[in-house]
Write an enzyme that holds these catalytic residues in place. Structure first.
Site, PDB file in Angstrom:
ATOM      1  N   GLU A   6       2.131  -2.150  23.985  1.00  0.00           N
ATOM      2  CA  GLU A   6       3.050  -1.010  24.052  1.00  0.00           C
ATOM      3  C   GLU A   6       2.681  -0.134  25.248  1.00  0.00           C
ATOM      4  O   GLU A   6       1.494   0.092  25.490  1.00  0.00           O
ATOM      5  CB  GLU A   6       2.985  -0.199  22.754  1.00  0.00           C
ATOM      6  CG  GLU A   6       3.411  -1.009  21.541  1.00  0.00           C
ATOM      7  CD  GLU A   6       3.338  -0.220  20.233  1.00  0.00           C
ATOM      8  OE1 GLU A   6       3.081   1.005  20.272  1.00  0.00           O
ATOM      9  OE2 GLU A   6       3.540  -0.825  19.175  1.00  0.00           O
ATOM     10  N   HIS A  47       8.174   2.354  18.529  1.00  0.00           N
ATOM     11  CA  HIS A  47       7.109   2.797  17.615  1.00  0.00           C
ATOM     12  C   HIS A  47       7.357   4.228  17.127  1.00  0.00           C
ATOM     13  O   HIS A  47       6.506   5.115  17.288  1.00  0.00           O
ATOM     14  CB  HIS A  47       5.741   2.698  18.287  1.00  0.00           C
ATOM     15  CG  HIS A  47       4.622   2.543  17.303  1.00  0.00           C
ATOM     16  ND1 HIS A  47       3.460   1.894  17.584  1.00  0.00           N
ATOM     17  CD2 HIS A  47       4.494   2.965  16.010  1.00  0.00           C
ATOM     18  CE1 HIS A  47       2.647   1.926  16.537  1.00  0.00           C
ATOM     19  NE2 HIS A  47       3.262   2.585  15.564  1.00  0.00           N
ATOM     20  N   ILE A  48       8.515   4.419  16.517  1.00  0.00           N
ATOM     21  CA  ILE A  48       8.891   5.745  16.023  1.00  0.00           C
ATOM     22  C   ILE A  48       8.755   5.872  14.510  1.00  0.00           C
ATOM     23  O   ILE A  48       9.083   6.910  13.941  1.00  0.00           O
ATOM     24  CB  ILE A  48      10.345   6.099  16.428  1.00  0.00           C
ATOM     25  CG1 ILE A  48      11.340   5.093  15.824  1.00  0.00           C
ATOM     26  CG2 ILE A  48      10.474   6.161  17.939  1.00  0.00           C
ATOM     27  CD1 ILE A  48      12.796   5.487  16.001  1.00  0.00           C
ATOM     28  N   GLY A  49       8.256   4.828  13.855  1.00  0.00           N
ATOM     29  CA  GLY A  49       8.185   4.852  12.388  1.00  0.00           C
ATOM     30  C   GLY A  49       7.490   6.088  11.841  1.00  0.00           C
ATOM     31  O   GLY A  49       7.998   6.762  10.951  1.00  0.00           O
ATOM     32  N   GLY A  93       0.841  -1.192   0.000  1.00  0.00           N
ATOM     33  CA  GLY A  93       0.000   0.000   0.000  1.00  0.00           C
ATOM     34  C   GLY A  93       0.875   1.239   0.000  1.00  0.00           C
ATOM     35  O   GLY A  93       1.961   1.257  -0.589  1.00  0.00           O
ATOM     36  N   SER A 149       4.560  -2.498  10.951  1.00  0.00           N
ATOM     37  CA  SER A 149       3.122  -2.413  10.696  1.00  0.00           C
ATOM     38  C   SER A 149       2.326  -2.470  11.997  1.00  0.00           C
ATOM     39  O   SER A 149       2.006  -1.433  12.575  1.00  0.00           O
ATOM     40  CB  SER A 149       2.693  -3.511   9.716  1.00  0.00           C
ATOM     41  OG  SER A 149       3.013  -4.799  10.215  1.00  0.00           O
TER      42      SER A 149
END
Length: 309
Positions: free
Chosen positions: A264, A282-284, A153, A234
């Site tokens: 988390e 979770h810094i994406g 996507g 993801s």
């Protein structure tokens, strides 16, 4: 704007730019007061009088909606609506707004960083030098490797674009047709099994659904090359973390990079302590640019909702 907006997400709540924008647009804004993910009781107590919420990964389900009877709209800060029960929201007359691809470059750059850091042995070398070990092992080049993209996507496609200068062989998989995209970008459509068997790097870009939960399990891991790198930016539930730990310990997997987790905040001393594993909190989608873009998209959605647009 609604009389009172609630902002549950930490990143939005501590960003001065977004706080000002929200306060300019609304008569009243309640930001996350604790600087961490809220419990159910905290969320429903703090935002009980709000007519609109801007949420991150907070669960918005039947139980939450029943505790927030004044709620009329929910805007997602970020992408993916798997934490929001859309059927329950419809039943309660609550509108839901999401934004597609608003953080795609931020996440894609982290994925590329994971690839380069692992392949060129940057992560492990840095850790060893901190302990006084001078070990010259430059790893191998990313250029020319086979990269498997499970989920093609917005973010997956952005990763494909960033990989173009490296001349990688790229295998793509998605539930939607991707033949035209692959043909235009030098990639190849492939099944998941083909990717598991052939890819040097496997990167995941899928939502968490009944079909994708623990997609990466013992069976899938046994198909992978023993030196393969697994990357998950993801959703944590897509990967069976215990199965990955076992594969790493048995040297059936070359390495893993995780930015998302089942629960988390996350900490697993054994996993995080492995030299061939990199874990980030979770810094994406958390670059400065993405934080602003996601916040502005959520505010814009609520403003348009109020205006009937």
């Amino acid at each position: 704007m609604p009389t009172e907006i609630g902002v549950t997400t930490v990143a939005f709540s501590k960003n001065d730019f977004l706080r000002r924008k929200a306060e300019e647009m609304s008569g009243g804004v309640i930001f996350n007061p604790f600087g961490r993910r809220l419990t159910f009781d905290e969320l429903t107590e703090i935002y009980r009088d709000c007519t609109a919420l801007i949420v991150g990964l907070d669960k918005i389900n039947e139980k939450t909606l029943a505790a927030l009877p004044k709620l009329k709209a929910v805007a997602k800060y970020g992408v993916g609506l798997d934490n929001i029960d859309l059927a329950a929201c419809a039943e309660h007359g609550v509108r839901v707004f999401g934004a597609e691809g608003v953080n795609r470059r931020s996440v894609a750059e982290l994925v590329l960083g994971f690839m380069l850091g692992h392949m060129r042995n940057i992560f492990a070398s840095s850790l060893r030098m901190r302990g006084g070990d001078w070990v010259k092992n430059g790893g191998c080049e990313l250029s020319g490797k086979t990269v498997g993209m499970i989920g093609t996507g917005n973010i997956g496609r952005e990763v494909v674009m960033l990989l173009k200068p490296f001349g990688c062989r790229i295998l793509c998989n998605d539930i939607l047709p991707i033949d035209d995209f692959c043909a235009a970008n030098g990639a190849q459509p492939a099944s998941k099994k083909e990717i598991f068997r052939n890819a040097d790097i496997i990167t995941l870009h899928v939502p968490l659904t009944a079909e994708t939960e623990h997609m990466i399990n013992e069976q899938a891991l046994r198909l992978m090359k023993p030196y393969a790198l697994l990357i998950n930016t993801s959703r944590g539930g897509v990967v069976d973390t215990d199965a990955v730990k076992t594969a790493l310990k048995e040297k059936r997997l070359g390495g893993a990079c995780f930015d998302v987790y089942d629960t988390e905040p996350f900490y697993d001393e054994e996993l995080c302590g492995m030299e061939n594993v990199v874990c980030t909190p979770h810094i994406g989608g958390n670059s400065e640019e993405a934080v602003r873009a996601m916040g502005e998209a959520a505010l814009r959605a609520l403003l348009n909702w109020c205006r009937g647009v």
